[in-house]
Design an enzyme around this catalytic site. Structure first.
Site, PDB file in Angstrom:
ATOM      1  N   SER A 173      -6.224  -3.984   7.014  1.00 41.04           N
ATOM      2  CA  SER A 173      -5.403  -3.416   6.770  1.00 41.04           C
ATOM      3  C   SER A 173      -5.811  -1.951   7.012  1.00 41.04           C
ATOM      4  O   SER A 173      -4.649  -1.379   7.801  1.00 41.04           O
ATOM      5  CB  SER A 173      -4.532  -3.664   5.937  1.00 41.04           C
ATOM      6  OG  SER A 173      -4.992  -2.984   4.601  1.00 41.04           O
ATOM      7  N   HIS A 183      -5.198   2.090   1.133  1.00 40.04           N
ATOM      8  CA  HIS A 183      -3.507   2.910   2.064  1.00 40.04           C
ATOM      9  C   HIS A 183      -3.878   3.677   2.181  1.00 40.04           C
ATOM     10  O   HIS A 183      -3.911   4.847   1.184  1.00 40.04           O
ATOM     11  CB  HIS A 183      -2.659   1.458   2.180  1.00 40.04           C
ATOM     12  CG  HIS A 183      -2.405   0.244   2.285  1.00 40.04           C
ATOM     13  ND1 HIS A 183      -1.187  -0.129   1.833  1.00 40.04           N
ATOM     14  CD2 HIS A 183      -3.084  -1.041   3.217  1.00 40.04           C
ATOM     15  CE1 HIS A 183      -1.842  -1.492   2.767  1.00 40.04           C
ATOM     16  NE2 HIS A 183      -3.138  -2.056   3.168  1.00 40.04           N
ATOM     17  N   ASP A 233       4.513  -0.076   2.534  1.00 39.83           N
ATOM     18  CA  ASP A 233       4.469  -0.702   1.383  1.00 39.83           C
ATOM     19  C   ASP A 233       4.881  -1.531   0.240  1.00 39.83           C
ATOM     20  O   ASP A 233       4.559  -2.224  -0.716  1.00 39.83           O
ATOM     21  CB  ASP A 233       3.224  -0.747   0.918  1.00 39.83           C
ATOM     22  CG  ASP A 233       1.305  -0.141   2.334  1.00 39.83           C
ATOM     23  OD1 ASP A 233       1.707  -1.159   2.434  1.00 39.83           O
ATOM     24  OD2 ASP A 233       1.054   0.156   0.923  1.00 39.83           O
TER      25      ASP A 233
END
Length: 174
Positions: free
Chosen positions: A56, A96, A122
C-alpha cells in the site's frame, strides 16, 4: 535427522559443557531483549523496528522493507509524514502517510492517513464511527529504511548488469 544429531550431541556433553551452552544461549537472548528495550527507550516507540507487510505504500516502501521508528511526544505530526498506527481491534499496525490534519482551538490534533498506492483514504480501515486518528494511535514515525531496500536495489543492479552483458535488454526488471 537434525533433531537426533542434536540430541546425540547433547548426550555426549558433560554437565559443565551443557551448562555453558545453556548460559551462552541465555546471554544471547537476554542481550537481544536488552537491545530491543534500549531501542524502545531511545526512540520512544513501543516497536522501534517494523516490517512493511503490504504494497500500500509503494513506491516509497515495498513489502519486506524494515522501517526504523521514533515516537517523540514533543514532535508535531505533519502532513506528508509517514506514520505507523494501530487501530483498535486490530493487532497488526499499518504504515501510511498523513494526508490531512485537523487541529482544534485547544491544540488537540487529529489526522487522516492514506497509503501512497491506495485510491482512497483510510477511513474505511478505522473502527466504525472513527473518521480521524489521534496521537495515541501512533506507534511511531518512519525515520529510516533498512537493509531490504539496499538488497533489492543491489539485486536489480546485478540483474541489469548480467542482462546487459549477455543479452540486449531494454528493461530487465519487467
Amino acid at each position: 535427522m537434525l533433531s537426533l544429531d542434536f540430541l546425540d550431541d547433547v548426550r555426549r556433553m558433560n554437565k559443565r559443557q551443557l551448562y555453558y551452552q545453556v548460559l551462552n544461549f541465555g546471554m544471547i537472548v537476554s542481550s537481544a531483549l536488552m537491545i530491543w528495550k534500549g531501542l524502545m527507550v531511545i526512540t520512544g516507540s513501543e516497536s522501534p523496528i517494523v516490517v512493511v507487510l503490504s504494497g500500500s505504500m509503494e513506491p516509497a516502501f515495498h513489502r519486506g522493507d524494515l522501517l526504523f521508528l521514533t515516537n517523540r511526544v514533543e514532535d508535531p505530526i505533519r502532513v506528508g509524514e509517514i506514520v505507523v498506527f494501530r487501530i483498535e481491534g486490530r493487532e497488526i499496525p499499518i504504515v501510511h502517510r498523513v494526508l490531512k490534519i485537523h487541529e482544534k482551538q485547544n491544540g488537540h490534533i487529529k489526522f487522516l492517513t492514506k497509503g501512497d498506492n491506495n485510491a482512497v483514504d483510510d477511513r474505511g480501515l478505522y473502527k466504525q464511527g472513527q473518521h480521524w486518528l489521534e496521537k495515541k494511535d501512533v506507534v511511531g514515525r518512519a525515520r529510516g529504511l533498512f537493509i531490504s531496500d539496499i538488497i533489492r536495489r543491489t539485486d536489480q543492479w546485478r540483474t541489469g548488469l548480467i542482462c546487459s552483458l549477455y543479452w540486449n535488454c531494454d528493461n530487465p526488471h519487467e
